[in-house]
Design a protein around this motif. Structure first.
Motif, PDB file in Angstrom:
ATOM      1  N   ALA B  36     -15.644  -2.491  -5.169  1.00 49.39           N
ATOM      2  CA  ALA B  36     -14.903  -2.222  -6.407  1.00 49.39           C
ATOM      3  C   ALA B  36     -14.320  -0.819  -6.392  1.00 49.39           C
ATOM      4  O   ALA B  36     -13.216  -0.593  -6.890  1.00 49.39           O
ATOM      5  CB  ALA B  36     -15.811  -2.425  -7.613  1.00 49.39           C
ATOM      6  N   PHE B  39     -11.100  -0.956  -4.365  1.00 49.65           N
ATOM      7  CA  PHE B  39     -10.031  -1.600  -5.120  1.00 49.65           C
ATOM      8  C   PHE B  39      -9.597  -0.720  -6.290  1.00 49.65           C
ATOM      9  O   PHE B  39      -8.414  -0.656  -6.625  1.00 49.65           O
ATOM     10  CB  PHE B  39     -10.479  -2.972  -5.618  1.00 49.65           C
ATOM     11  N   LYS B  40     -10.544  -0.034  -6.917  1.00 50.12           N
ATOM     12  CA  LYS B  40     -10.217   0.821  -8.047  1.00 50.12           C
ATOM     13  C   LYS B  40      -9.262   1.935  -7.627  1.00 50.12           C
ATOM     14  O   LYS B  40      -8.388   2.337  -8.385  1.00 50.12           O
ATOM     15  CB  LYS B  40     -11.511   1.410  -8.622  1.00 50.12           C
ATOM     16  N   LEU B  42      -6.953   1.655  -5.648  1.00 50.18           N
ATOM     17  CA  LEU B  42      -5.616   1.075  -5.508  1.00 50.18           C
ATOM     18  C   LEU B  42      -5.116   0.478  -6.816  1.00 50.18           C
ATOM     19  O   LEU B  42      -4.036  -0.103  -6.865  1.00 50.18           O
ATOM     20  CB  LEU B  42      -5.636  -0.006  -4.429  1.00 50.18           C
ATOM     21  N   ALA B  43      -5.886   0.621  -7.878  1.00 50.51           N
ATOM     22  CA  ALA B  43      -5.586  -0.056  -9.139  1.00 50.51           C
ATOM     23  C   ALA B  43      -4.696   0.789 -10.037  1.00 50.51           C
ATOM     24  O   ALA B  43      -4.861   0.785 -11.261  1.00 50.51           O
ATOM     25  CB  ALA B  43      -6.882  -0.426  -9.853  1.00 50.51           C
ATOM     26  N   ASP B  44      -3.769   1.507  -9.455  1.00 48.65           N
ATOM     27  CA  ASP B  44      -2.843   2.319 -10.240  1.00 48.65           C
ATOM     28  C   ASP B  44      -1.489   2.337  -9.530  1.00 48.65           C
ATOM     29  O   ASP B  44      -1.431   2.601  -8.319  1.00 48.65           O
ATOM     30  CB  ASP B  44      -3.382   3.744 -10.403  1.00 48.65           C
ATOM     31  N   PRO B  45      -0.405   2.070 -10.251  1.00 47.80           N
ATOM     32  CA  PRO B  45       0.922   1.991  -9.633  1.00 47.80           C
ATOM     33  C   PRO B  45       1.303   3.265  -8.897  1.00 47.80           C
ATOM     34  O   PRO B  45       1.882   3.213  -7.800  1.00 47.80           O
ATOM     35  CB  PRO B  45       1.856   1.742 -10.819  1.00 47.80           C
ATOM     36  N   ILE B  48      -0.473   3.418  -5.598  1.00 47.53           N
ATOM     37  CA  ILE B  48       0.134   2.457  -4.671  1.00 47.53           C
ATOM     38  C   ILE B  48       1.386   3.054  -4.038  1.00 47.53           C
ATOM     39  O   ILE B  48       1.583   3.004  -2.815  1.00 47.53           O
ATOM     40  CB  ILE B  48       0.496   1.154  -5.418  1.00 47.53           C
ATOM     41  N   ARG B  49       2.210   3.670  -4.880  1.00 47.56           N
ATOM     42  CA  ARG B  49       3.476   4.213  -4.366  1.00 47.56           C
ATOM     43  C   ARG B  49       3.243   5.440  -3.502  1.00 47.56           C
ATOM     44  O   ARG B  49       3.938   5.656  -2.506  1.00 47.56           O
ATOM     45  CB  ARG B  49       4.402   4.544  -5.527  1.00 47.56           C
ATOM     46  N   LEU B  51       0.608   5.953  -1.666  1.00 44.17           N
ATOM     47  CA  LEU B  51       0.061   5.454  -0.405  1.00 44.17           C
ATOM     48  C   LEU B  51       1.156   4.817   0.447  1.00 44.17           C
ATOM     49  O   LEU B  51       1.217   5.020   1.660  1.00 44.17           O
ATOM     50  CB  LEU B  51      -1.046   4.439  -0.712  1.00 44.17           C
ATOM     51  N   ASN B  52       2.035   4.056  -0.199  1.00 41.80           N
ATOM     52  CA  ASN B  52       3.140   3.444   0.540  1.00 41.80           C
ATOM     53  C   ASN B  52       4.078   4.513   1.087  1.00 41.80           C
ATOM     54  O   ASN B  52       4.569   4.411   2.218  1.00 41.80           O
ATOM     55  CB  ASN B  52       3.896   2.479  -0.383  1.00 41.80           C
ATOM     56  N   ALA B  55       2.382   5.974   4.026  1.00 44.81           N
ATOM     57  CA  ALA B  55       2.293   5.005   5.119  1.00 44.81           C
ATOM     58  C   ALA B  55       3.628   4.873   5.834  1.00 44.81           C
ATOM     59  O   ALA B  55       3.665   4.603   7.036  1.00 44.81           O
ATOM     60  CB  ALA B  55       1.830   3.646   4.590  1.00 44.81           C
ATOM     61  N   ARG B  56       4.725   5.065   5.115  1.00 41.79           N
ATOM     62  CA  ARG B  56       6.035   4.884   5.723  1.00 41.79           C
ATOM     63  C   ARG B  56       6.588   6.177   6.303  1.00 41.79           C
ATOM     64  O   ARG B  56       7.693   6.189   6.860  1.00 41.79           O
ATOM     65  CB  ARG B  56       7.017   4.333   4.687  1.00 41.79           C
ATOM     66  N   LEU B 108      -7.082   2.068   6.391  1.00 36.71           N
ATOM     67  CA  LEU B 108      -6.155   1.108   5.810  1.00 36.71           C
ATOM     68  C   LEU B 108      -6.013  -0.126   6.684  1.00 36.71           C
ATOM     69  O   LEU B 108      -5.679  -1.198   6.193  1.00 36.71           O
ATOM     70  CB  LEU B 108      -4.782   1.754   5.605  1.00 36.71           C
TER      71      LEU B 108
END
Lengths: 121, 121
Positions: B36, B39-40, B42-45, B48-49, B51-52, B55-56, B108
């Motif tokens: 949990a 997942f927690k 990653l539980a925020d927009p 997520i952005r 991290l993305n 990652a890119r 990841l």
DNA sequence: CAAATGCATCGACAAACGTCAATGTATCCA
DNA sequence: TGGATACATTGACGTTTGTCGATGCATTTG
């Protein structure tokens, strides 16, 4: 939080599951909110255990079966099940007065792959 | 929440990453809390952005680079980066007065596989 | 050393979350 | 029809989360 937020066009038009066909490109803000909603549904230990319980069960389980396995009240379990239903991680089916829950294999199968595309770009 | 909660024995003893070697068996309550926590994170927009974005990116990015891309203040971005660091999803490195962040590919990469074992049992 | 820069941390506050007790709803059965 | 059962929903409460402004710390530079 409104339930409608978690219902995407694909699901409403009959697509099997969750993945928003994310290429390994920039994640937009609406997409990020969608991904975050899925992760948020998994961001609680009880929901993790409920999902694992359903995933490991051959037969669907009714709510009282699940309640028996946790030190929580029935409303709390129903609350968690609703959250898992809203993101399509589980399905529910009536049988008389019982509600039987099972995992949505299509959704849970695609979820790790979507995470990989998102994070492992 | 205390940072130490997210530090597992494996990480403290030098293991590369996140996966608690979960067989496709019953998830215990401590394990569920660990999952949990991931997942927690990653539980925020915004996370997520972030991290993305990392990652890119071929090159590590400093905090001010990230701040420039979001309509949030620098303390908020630092807060999100700390949460991602606590679960080992990103690494940070000093260069002068700058802090450069990059994704933890090992972590990841294992994360989707751990999710699959957990949910697709 | 002093000033400036980049980032982390603190304190505060509103919003969201997880839980429970109480109540509502739907189904079955006598 | 009426009671019983299984589950959903509501309202309330304490806790957690995300954000900001203000401040502190580390490093570089003059």
């Amino acid at each position: 939080m409104a339930t409608a937020t978690l219902e995407r066009p694909e699901t409403r038009t009959g697509a099997p599951c969750c993945a928003p066909s994310a290429a390994s490109a920039t994640v937009t803000e609406p997409e990020a909110e969608e991904y975050a909603a899925w992760f948020k549904a998994l961001a609680d230990p009880t929901r993790i255990r409920i999902l694992n319980l359903l995933a490991r069960s051959e037969e669907p389980l009714c709510v009282c079966d699940i309640v028996d396995r946790f030190p929580l009240g029935q409303p709390a379990i129903s609350h968690h099940l609703k959250i898992l239903r809203d993101v399509r991680f589980v399905h529910s089916e009536r049988r008389g007065t019982f509600m039987y829950y099972r995992v949505n294999r299509a959704c849970l199968g695609e979820f790790p792959e979507a995470a990989r595309r998102l994070l492992n770009a």
